[in-house]
Structures are given as structure tokens and as C-alpha cells.
Motif scaffolding. Structure first.
Motif, PDB file in Angstrom:
ATOM      1  N   ASN A   1      89.550  68.425 145.051  1.00  0.00           N
ATOM      2  CA  ASN A   1      87.889  69.134 145.561  1.00  0.00           C
ATOM      3  C   ASN A   1      86.956  69.627 144.221  1.00  0.00           C
ATOM      4  O   ASN A   1      87.139  70.593 143.554  1.00  0.00           O
ATOM      5  N   ILE A   2      86.507  68.632 143.532  1.00  0.00           N
ATOM      6  CA  ILE A   2      85.656  68.959 142.725  1.00  0.00           C
ATOM      7  C   ILE A   2      84.139  70.095 142.089  1.00  0.00           C
ATOM      8  O   ILE A   2      83.501  69.028 143.860  1.00  0.00           O
ATOM      9  N   ALA A   3      83.912  70.471 142.107  1.00  0.00           N
ATOM     10  CA  ALA A   3      82.777  71.840 141.996  1.00  0.00           C
ATOM     11  C   ALA A   3      81.639  70.595 141.950  1.00  0.00           C
ATOM     12  O   ALA A   3      81.753  69.435 140.749  1.00  0.00           O
ATOM     13  N   CYS A   4      80.756  70.334 142.248  1.00  0.00           N
ATOM     14  CA  CYS A   4      79.677  69.746 142.068  1.00  0.00           C
ATOM     15  C   CYS A   4      78.204  69.740 141.851  1.00  0.00           C
ATOM     16  O   CYS A   4      77.237  69.244 142.130  1.00  0.00           O
ATOM     17  N   GLY A   5      78.108  71.113 141.684  1.00  0.00           N
ATOM     18  CA  GLY A   5      76.736  71.882 140.521  1.00  0.00           C
ATOM     19  C   GLY A   5      76.116  71.995 141.644  1.00  0.00           C
ATOM     20  O   GLY A   5      75.479  73.244 141.056  1.00  0.00           O
ATOM     21  N   GLY A   6      77.025  72.808 142.570  1.00  0.00           N
ATOM     22  CA  GLY A   6      75.845  73.939 143.673  1.00  0.00           C
ATOM     23  C   GLY A   6      76.233  75.427 143.452  1.00  0.00           C
ATOM     24  O   GLY A   6      75.521  75.602 143.288  1.00  0.00           O
ATOM     25  N   HIS A   7      77.806  75.504 143.823  1.00  0.00           N
ATOM     26  CA  HIS A   7      78.365  77.120 143.108  1.00  0.00           C
ATOM     27  C   HIS A   7      79.118  76.921 141.503  1.00  0.00           C
ATOM     28  O   HIS A   7      78.804  77.775 140.804  1.00  0.00           O
ATOM     29  N   ALA A   8      79.549  76.114 141.290  1.00  0.00           N
ATOM     30  CA  ALA A   8      79.630  75.695 140.062  1.00  0.00           C
ATOM     31  C   ALA A   8      80.007  74.500 139.159  1.00  0.00           C
ATOM     32  O   ALA A   8      80.152  73.477 140.574  1.00  0.00           O
ATOM     33  N   GLY A   9      79.948  74.407 138.300  1.00  0.00           N
ATOM     34  CA  GLY A   9      79.846  72.526 137.385  1.00  0.00           C
ATOM     35  C   GLY A   9      79.238  72.005 137.352  1.00  0.00           C
ATOM     36  O   GLY A   9      77.594  72.701 137.612  1.00  0.00           O
ATOM     37  N   ASP A  10      79.212  71.416 136.206  1.00  0.00           N
ATOM     38  CA  ASP A  10      77.779  70.106 135.497  1.00  0.00           C
ATOM     39  C   ASP A  10      78.644  69.067 135.583  1.00  0.00           C
ATOM     40  O   ASP A  10      79.874  68.413 135.414  1.00  0.00           O
ATOM     41  N   LEU A  11      77.978  67.888 134.448  1.00  0.00           N
ATOM     42  CA  LEU A  11      78.313  66.934 134.339  1.00  0.00           C
ATOM     43  C   LEU A  11      79.423  66.391 133.818  1.00  0.00           C
ATOM     44  O   LEU A  11      80.236  66.129 134.120  1.00  0.00           O
ATOM     45  N   GLN A  12      79.974  67.273 132.701  1.00  0.00           N
ATOM     46  CA  GLN A  12      80.935  67.386 132.066  1.00  0.00           C
ATOM     47  C   GLN A  12      82.305  68.491 132.318  1.00  0.00           C
ATOM     48  O   GLN A  12      83.444  67.510 132.336  1.00  0.00           O
ATOM     49  N   SER A  13      81.884  68.615 133.088  1.00  0.00           N
ATOM     50  CA  SER A  13      83.080  69.453 134.167  1.00  0.00           C
ATOM     51  C   SER A  13      83.542  68.325 134.487  1.00  0.00           C
ATOM     52  O   SER A  13      84.742  68.256 135.365  1.00  0.00           O
ATOM     53  N   MET A  14      82.326  67.796 136.043  1.00  0.00           N
ATOM     54  CA  MET A  14      82.867  66.922 136.664  1.00  0.00           C
ATOM     55  C   MET A  14      83.381  65.618 135.780  1.00  0.00           C
ATOM     56  O   MET A  14      84.825  65.194 136.309  1.00  0.00           O
ATOM     57  N   LYS A  15      83.083  65.027 135.088  1.00  0.00           N
ATOM     58  CA  LYS A  15      83.722  64.186 134.413  1.00  0.00           C
ATOM     59  C   LYS A  15      85.141  64.519 134.075  1.00  0.00           C
ATOM     60  O   LYS A  15      86.219  63.348 134.044  1.00  0.00           O
ATOM     61  N   GLU A  16      85.546  65.466 133.597  1.00  0.00           N
ATOM     62  CA  GLU A  16      86.203  66.225 132.511  1.00  0.00           C
ATOM     63  C   GLU A  16      87.816  66.064 134.176  1.00  0.00           C
ATOM     64  O   GLU A  16      88.524  65.341 134.161  1.00  0.00           O
ATOM     65  N   ALA A  17      87.313  66.452 135.292  1.00  0.00           N
ATOM     66  CA  ALA A  17      88.065  67.010 136.194  1.00  0.00           C
ATOM     67  C   ALA A  17      87.937  65.303 137.033  1.00  0.00           C
ATOM     68  O   ALA A  17      89.316  65.079 137.544  1.00  0.00           O
TER      69      ALA A  17
ATOM     70  N   ILE B   1      76.430  65.638 146.449  1.00  0.00           N
ATOM     71  CA  ILE B   1      78.130  64.649 146.651  1.00  0.00           C
ATOM     72  C   ILE B   1      77.299  63.391 145.784  1.00  0.00           C
ATOM     73  O   ILE B   1      79.223  62.995 144.848  1.00  0.00           O
ATOM     74  N   GLU B   2      76.279  62.871 145.682  1.00  0.00           N
ATOM     75  CA  GLU B   2      76.272  61.490 144.823  1.00  0.00           C
ATOM     76  C   GLU B   2      76.399  61.424 143.556  1.00  0.00           C
ATOM     77  O   GLU B   2      76.435  61.083 142.698  1.00  0.00           O
ATOM     78  N   LEU B   3      76.254  62.799 143.285  1.00  0.00           N
ATOM     79  CA  LEU B   3      76.091  62.931 141.633  1.00  0.00           C
ATOM     80  C   LEU B   3      77.707  62.188 141.334  1.00  0.00           C
ATOM     81  O   LEU B   3      77.934  62.062 140.403  1.00  0.00           O
ATOM     82  N   LEU B   4      78.428  62.682 141.675  1.00  0.00           N
ATOM     83  CA  LEU B   4      80.283  63.155 142.127  1.00  0.00           C
ATOM     84  C   LEU B   4      80.476  62.171 142.243  1.00  0.00           C
ATOM     85  O   LEU B   4      81.736  61.573 141.506  1.00  0.00           O
ATOM     86  N   LYS B   5      79.988  61.292 143.448  1.00  0.00           N
ATOM     87  CA  LYS B   5      80.468  60.205 144.107  1.00  0.00           C
ATOM     88  C   LYS B   5      80.549  58.410 142.439  1.00  0.00           C
ATOM     89  O   LYS B   5      80.770  57.808 142.229  1.00  0.00           O
ATOM     90  N   SER B   6      78.945  58.776 141.943  1.00  0.00           N
ATOM     91  CA  SER B   6      78.618  57.996 140.751  1.00  0.00           C
ATOM     92  C   SER B   6      79.449  57.815 139.523  1.00  0.00           C
ATOM     93  O   SER B   6      80.063  56.892 139.331  1.00  0.00           O
ATOM     94  N   LEU B   7      80.036  59.135 139.044  1.00  0.00           N
ATOM     95  CA  LEU B   7      80.814  59.583 138.073  1.00  0.00           C
ATOM     96  C   LEU B   7      82.733  58.604 138.709  1.00  0.00           C
ATOM     97  O   LEU B   7      82.873  58.506 138.296  1.00  0.00           O
ATOM     98  N   VAL B   8      82.333  59.272 140.151  1.00  0.00           N
ATOM     99  CA  VAL B   8      84.095  58.944 140.858  1.00  0.00           C
ATOM    100  C   VAL B   8      83.607  56.897 140.357  1.00  0.00           C
ATOM    101  O   VAL B   8      84.911  56.374 139.804  1.00  0.00           O
ATOM    102  N   GLU B   9      82.785  56.629 140.954  1.00  0.00           N
ATOM    103  CA  GLU B   9      83.109  55.121 140.540  1.00  0.00           C
ATOM    104  C   GLU B   9      82.567  54.009 138.921  1.00  0.00           C
ATOM    105  O   GLU B   9      83.080  53.153 139.184  1.00  0.00           O
TER     106      GLU B   9
END
Length: 245
Positions: free
Chosen positions: A29-45, A88-96
Motif C-alpha cells: 500500500n503506497i502512500a500517495c501524498g496525503g500523509h506521506a510520500g511524493d512523486l519520487q517516493s511513489m516511483k521508487e516504490a 489515488i489517480e496520481l499513483l495509478k498514473s505512475l503504476v500504468e
């Protein structure tokens, strides 16, 4: 005969242990900017999850990094809906972009706890999921308000239980403000998990056995000695013919 279970972990929260945890789990479950996380941390995860064949979920929260999403925020329905949708859409775009599919959504912290008992909040979370992709799975507690609303709306549920948290008699989690909220001993953690797998019951802090359904087991990425505890848990489970998948 071998049995398989799903172990999920909250990641991308600034702990820096994703590379150690990812090979041990089957969904994240990847944090997507609400409580933690940013674009870089999401990409790495996402990259780590892909290389370890781990299912990827979004871990949205109240937009509150100051309190790590663990404090209730008074937000109107539209603002909360928009905040969760954006995360959610931010993470979804990186996943796709990584040529993968987002597998599930698991609310974080206060949002998770409130959506478990509050109809308005649960409907907002489910509404966001349904708007984004009706095939997404929601990770939610057994017999929670959000799980019942999701089922009514045709959204698949995986009932989540916690390997490293103690329970009250009503199946709510013991407050983190109390010293017995967390389980750090790997032997106690194994007994806790095995009881839920084998008997479909959890022993509460009051020594009461309560029935529950467990489809996925969460281990918190920010837990004390989490990597070593998880390794020991997995070894003990394998000894009892239970694999992680």
C-alpha cells in the motif's frame, strides 16, 4: 497441504526500508501524498514492487502530513472526495506508466478507522474508488461499514486484519495511545496470525475469542524491528505449511 495468504505492508512513508520489505510481502500500500510520500517516493516504490512481483495498492489519507494522517480532519464531502481522488489517480498514473495495474485501495490511519464506522466517510471512499475503477479492490476490516457499503456498490472487498496490532472485543484496533496497541514480539505475532488463519478467530486484549474473516494480513512498514519480525513470521508460517502469495 500448503495454504497461501496475502501479506500487505504500508510503504513509501519515509522509513527507507522498502527494498528490504518488498521481497517478503505479496501486496503493498503506497502512500500517495496525503500523509506521506511524493512523486519520487511513489516511483521508487512502484519500481521495487514491479521487480518483486508485488501487487500495488494506493494508500490515501486525510491530507495531513503534519499528523501523519492519524488525526481526524473535518472536511466537507466534496473536498475529501477530491483529495482522495487526486491521491489515488496520481499513483495509478505512475503504476500504468510502469505497465502495471493498480490492484487495490486501502485508506490510511484516521481515514481508515473513521470509514470503518462512519457511513458518510465510507461512502466517499467507495465513491472515489468506483469513479476511478470499479475493478479496484478495497482492503477493509471484517463487518466494517465500508466493507458493507463497498459490497452494496459492487466493489470487491478483501477483509484485512493486522499482524502487528492488538484488537478490542468489538474488532476495533487498540488505540496507539495505549502501550499494548502494538505487537513487537515475533512469537506473539505468529500466535496472533496463526489463530486468525487456522481458527478464524482473534484473541482480544481482554482474552476474548472473536470470530473474523481474514483475506489479507497487514504488517506496518514503520513498526519496530519490522524486517526481522516479518522474516521470523514468514519462517514460522512456512513451517506450518503456509506460504505468502
Amino acid at each position: 497441504m500448503m495454504k497461501t495468504i496475502d501479506i500487505n505492508c504500508d510503504l513509501g512513508e519515509g522509513m527507507g526500508n522498502e527494498a528490504q520489505l518488498m521481497p517478503l510481502i505479496s501486496s503493498c500500500n503506497i502512500a500517495c501524498g496525503g500523509h506521506a510520500g511524493d512523486l519520487q517516493s511513489m516511483k521508487e516504490a512502484v519500481i521495487l514492487a514491479k521487480s518483486n512481483h508485488v501487487k500495488i495498492g494506493a494508500h490515501p489519507s486525510f491530507p495531513d502530513k503534519l499528523n501523519f494522517g492519524r488525526t481526524k480532519m473535518d472536511m466537507n464531502s466534496t473536498d475529501l472526495f477530491d483529495a482522495l481522488k487526486h491521491q489515488i489517480e496520481l499513483l495509478k498514473s505512475l503504476v500504468e506508466r510502469a505497465q502495471l495495474q493498480l490492484h487495490h485501495v486501502k485508506p490510511h490511519g484516521a481515514l481508515y478507522n473513521i470509514a470503518s464506522v462512519d457511513e458518510r466517510t465510507a461512502k466517499i471512499v467507495v465513491g472515489v474508488v468506483k469513479t476511478i475503477d470499479e475493478n479496484l479492490i478495497v482492503y477493509a476490516p471484517f463487518k466494517s461499514v465500508i466493507s458493507e457499503i463497498a459490497k452494496t456498490e459492487g466493489i470487491k472487498i478483501m477483509h484485512e486484519v493486522f499482524a502487528d496490532r492488538n484488537y478490542n472485543d468489538d474488532l476495533t484496533l487498540v488505540s496507539r495511545n495505549l502501550k499494548n496497541a502494538l505487537i513487537h514480539d515475533p512469537n506473539i505475532m505468529f500466535d496472533h496470525v496463526y489463530n486468525m488463519i487456522h481458527f478464524g478467530k482473534v484473541n482480544t486484549i481482554n482474552k476474548v475469542e472473536v470470530e473474523l474473516k481474514a483475506d489479507t494480513f497487514c504488517v506496518h512498514g514503520d513498526g519496530k524491528n519490522v524486517v526481522e519480525n516479518l522474516k521470523q513470521l514468514i519462517a514460522k508460517l512456512k513451517h506450518h505449511h503456509i506460504e505468502i502469495s
